[in-house]
Design a protein around this motif. Structure first.
Motif, PDB file in Angstrom:
ATOM      1  N   ARG A   4       0.823  -1.216   0.000  1.00  0.00           N
ATOM      2  CA  ARG A   4       0.000   0.000   0.000  1.00  0.00           C
ATOM      3  C   ARG A   4       0.854   1.262   0.000  1.00  0.00           C
ATOM      4  N   LYS A   5       1.799   1.333   0.925  1.00  0.00           N
ATOM      5  CA  LYS A   5       2.756   2.439   0.995  1.00  0.00           C
ATOM      6  C   LYS A   5       2.075   3.811   1.098  1.00  0.00           C
ATOM      7  N   THR A 252       0.340  14.526  15.653  1.00  0.00           N
ATOM      8  CA  THR A 252       0.282  14.424  14.194  1.00  0.00           C
ATOM      9  C   THR A 252       1.677  14.448  13.589  1.00  0.00           C
ATOM     10  N   GLU A 253       2.517  15.348  14.083  1.00  0.00           N
ATOM     11  CA  GLU A 253       3.867  15.451  13.525  1.00  0.00           C
ATOM     12  C   GLU A 253       4.662  14.159  13.742  1.00  0.00           C
ATOM     13  N   GLU A 260       6.468   8.481   7.203  1.00  0.00           N
ATOM     14  CA  GLU A 260       7.287   8.954   6.088  1.00  0.00           C
ATOM     15  C   GLU A 260       8.699   8.373   6.166  1.00  0.00           C
ATOM     16  N   GLU A 261       9.263   8.262   7.367  1.00  0.00           N
ATOM     17  CA  GLU A 261      10.596   7.666   7.522  1.00  0.00           C
ATOM     18  C   GLU A 261      10.595   6.203   7.103  1.00  0.00           C
ATOM     19  N   LEU A 270       4.676  18.243   6.217  1.00  0.00           N
ATOM     20  CA  LEU A 270       5.150  18.123   7.594  1.00  0.00           C
ATOM     21  C   LEU A 270       5.677  19.443   8.138  1.00  0.00           C
ATOM     22  N   ASP A 271       6.310  20.254   7.318  1.00  0.00           N
ATOM     23  CA  ASP A 271       6.833  21.535   7.794  1.00  0.00           C
ATOM     24  C   ASP A 271       5.700  22.471   8.227  1.00  0.00           C
TER      25      ASP A 271
END
Length: 312
Positions: A4-5, A252-253, A260-261, A270-271
Motif C-alpha cells: 500500500r505504501k 500528528t507530527e 514517512e521515515e 510536515l513543515d
C-alpha cells in the motif's frame, strides 16, 4: 504490508485536542488554526463536536466555527454528535460526516453517555434514519476499545456484538479508539484481525492515545493488519474527559514523520504541520506531548564537529 505504501491521517486537534484544554480556545483563534490545518493536505479534519455547551463548554462555538472557516474543496469536515439535536446542528452547519459516540464497556458508557452501551446504541436509530434524507454521512466509533479504566481488557466478543448492531444500523465506517492508551501491538493486531474476519466489508480506522508511549508502535501494528486510516492531534493535544488519567492523542507530527521515515506516504506537508504544532506548544506547553517538537526531524542534521570536544 509494503504493497500500500500510503496512509490517511485525520487531524482531530480542533475537537479532541481543544476540548481537553482547561480553558476554551477563543473562537477567532480556533478559526485561524483550523484554516492553517486545512492548508496542510489533510483529506479529513474533525473540526468540532455538537454536544451540549454545559457538558463540553470548549465546543460551545461549534456552529460559528463551521460557518466561518474557509472550506477547501475535497476535504471532509467531520464532527462528533451525541444525539439527534447534535446531528440537526451538524446538518445545518454543513458537516460532511457525523461521528457517533459509543463506549465499549457499560462503565465508561455510563460515565460518558449516562447509558449502558447497548442502550446508547438504541439511541442511534433516529440519527441514522435522519441522515438518510441528507447528504451527511454517519460513522461509528468504539471508545476504550483496547482497554477500559474501569473494566480492564475488553473481550473481542463485545466488539463483535457492537459491530453486529452497527451493521444492522447500516453503519460500516468504524473508529477503534485506544482512549486511555492501554493498547499494545499484539492487542491491536488481535482485535483488528478478529473484527476484519467477522466484518470484512467494514472500514476501520484507529484513534490512538500516547498515554504510555505505545501509540506509534500500535499504529504500525494496525498498518500491518491493513489499517490505513489514523486519527492524530497536533502537538499531541487531547484526552478523554470521562476517563481517569487519559492523556493526549498521538502527535500528528510524530505519526506523519514516523510513517514517512518508513517510506509510507501521508501526502501531508510536515513543515506546515510543525509550524502549527509549535504554535500550540507555545500557547499550551503543559498540554502538549510531541517527540518531534523535542528532537526535530531525522533529516535535521547538525554541523559535523572537526575535532573531539573533551569534557572535564
Amino acid at each position: 504490508m509494503d504493497a500500500r505504501k500510503e496512509v490517511i491521517i485525520t487531524e482531530v486537534s480542533p475537537r479532541d485536542g481543544f476540548q481537553s484544554l482547561p480553558q476554551a480556545v477563543p473562537t477567532e483563534m480556533k478559526i485561524e488554526i483550523i484554516n492553517y490545518i486545512l492548508q496542510c493536505g489533510f483529506k479529513q479534519v474533525e473540526v468540532t463536536s455538537f454536544v451540549h455547551p454545559k457538558a463540553v463548554p470548549q465546543m460551545s462555538d461549534a456552529d460559528e466555527v463551521l460557518q466561518r472557516i474557509t472550506r477547501p474543496e475535497g476535504v471532509i469536515l467531520r464532527a462528533l454528535v451525541p444525539n439527534l439535536r447534535g446531528l440537526e446542528r451538524a446538518i445545518a452547519a454543513r458537516v460532511d460526516k457525523a461521528k457517533l459516540m459509543l463506549s465499549a464497556t457499560d462503565s465508561h458508557s455510563m460515565n460518558n453517555a449516562n447509558a449502558k452501551t447497548m442502550e446508547a446504541m438504541k439511541g442511534f436509530e433516529p440519527l441514522v434514519l435522519r441522515a438518510e434524507s441528507d447528504p451527511i454521512k454517519i460513522s461509528g466509533s468504539i471508545s476504550v476499545a483496547f482497554g477500559c479504566p474501569y473494566e480492564g481488557i475488553v473481550p473481542i466478543e463485545k466488539h463483535i456484538e457492537i459491530c453486529k448492531r452497527y451493521e444492522q444500523l447500516g453503519v460500516r465506517d468504524i473508529s477503534l479508539a485506544d482512549t486511555t492508551g492501554m493498547a499494545n501491538p499484539e492487542s491491536i493486531k488481535r482485535i483488528v484481525y478478529g473484527l476484519q474476519q467477522e466484518f470484512p466489508d467494514f472500514h476501520y480506522s484507529l484513534h490512538l492515545h500516547n498515554t504510555r508511549g505505545m501509540a506509534f508502535a500500535n499504529a504500525v501494528a494496525g498498518y500491518a493488519e491493513g489499517i490505513v486510516d489514523f486519527d492524530s492531534s497536533l502537538a499531541g493535544l487531547g484526552g478523554c474527559p470521562y476517563a481517569p488519567n487519559a492523556s493526549g492523542n498521538i502527535a500528528t507530527e510524530d505519526i506523519v514523520h514516523g510513517f514517512e521515515e518508513m517510506g509510507i506516504k501521508t501526502n501531508l506537508d510536515l513543515d506546515k504541520i510543525l509550524d502549527i504544532a509549535k504554535l500550540l506548544q507555545e500557547k499550551y506547553p503543559d498540554e502538549s506531548d510531541s517527540f518531534l517538537l523535542k528532537a526535530g526531524k531525522c533529516s535535521d542534521l547538525a554541523i559535523a564537529p572537526t575535532e573531539q570536544i573533551k569534557l572535564g
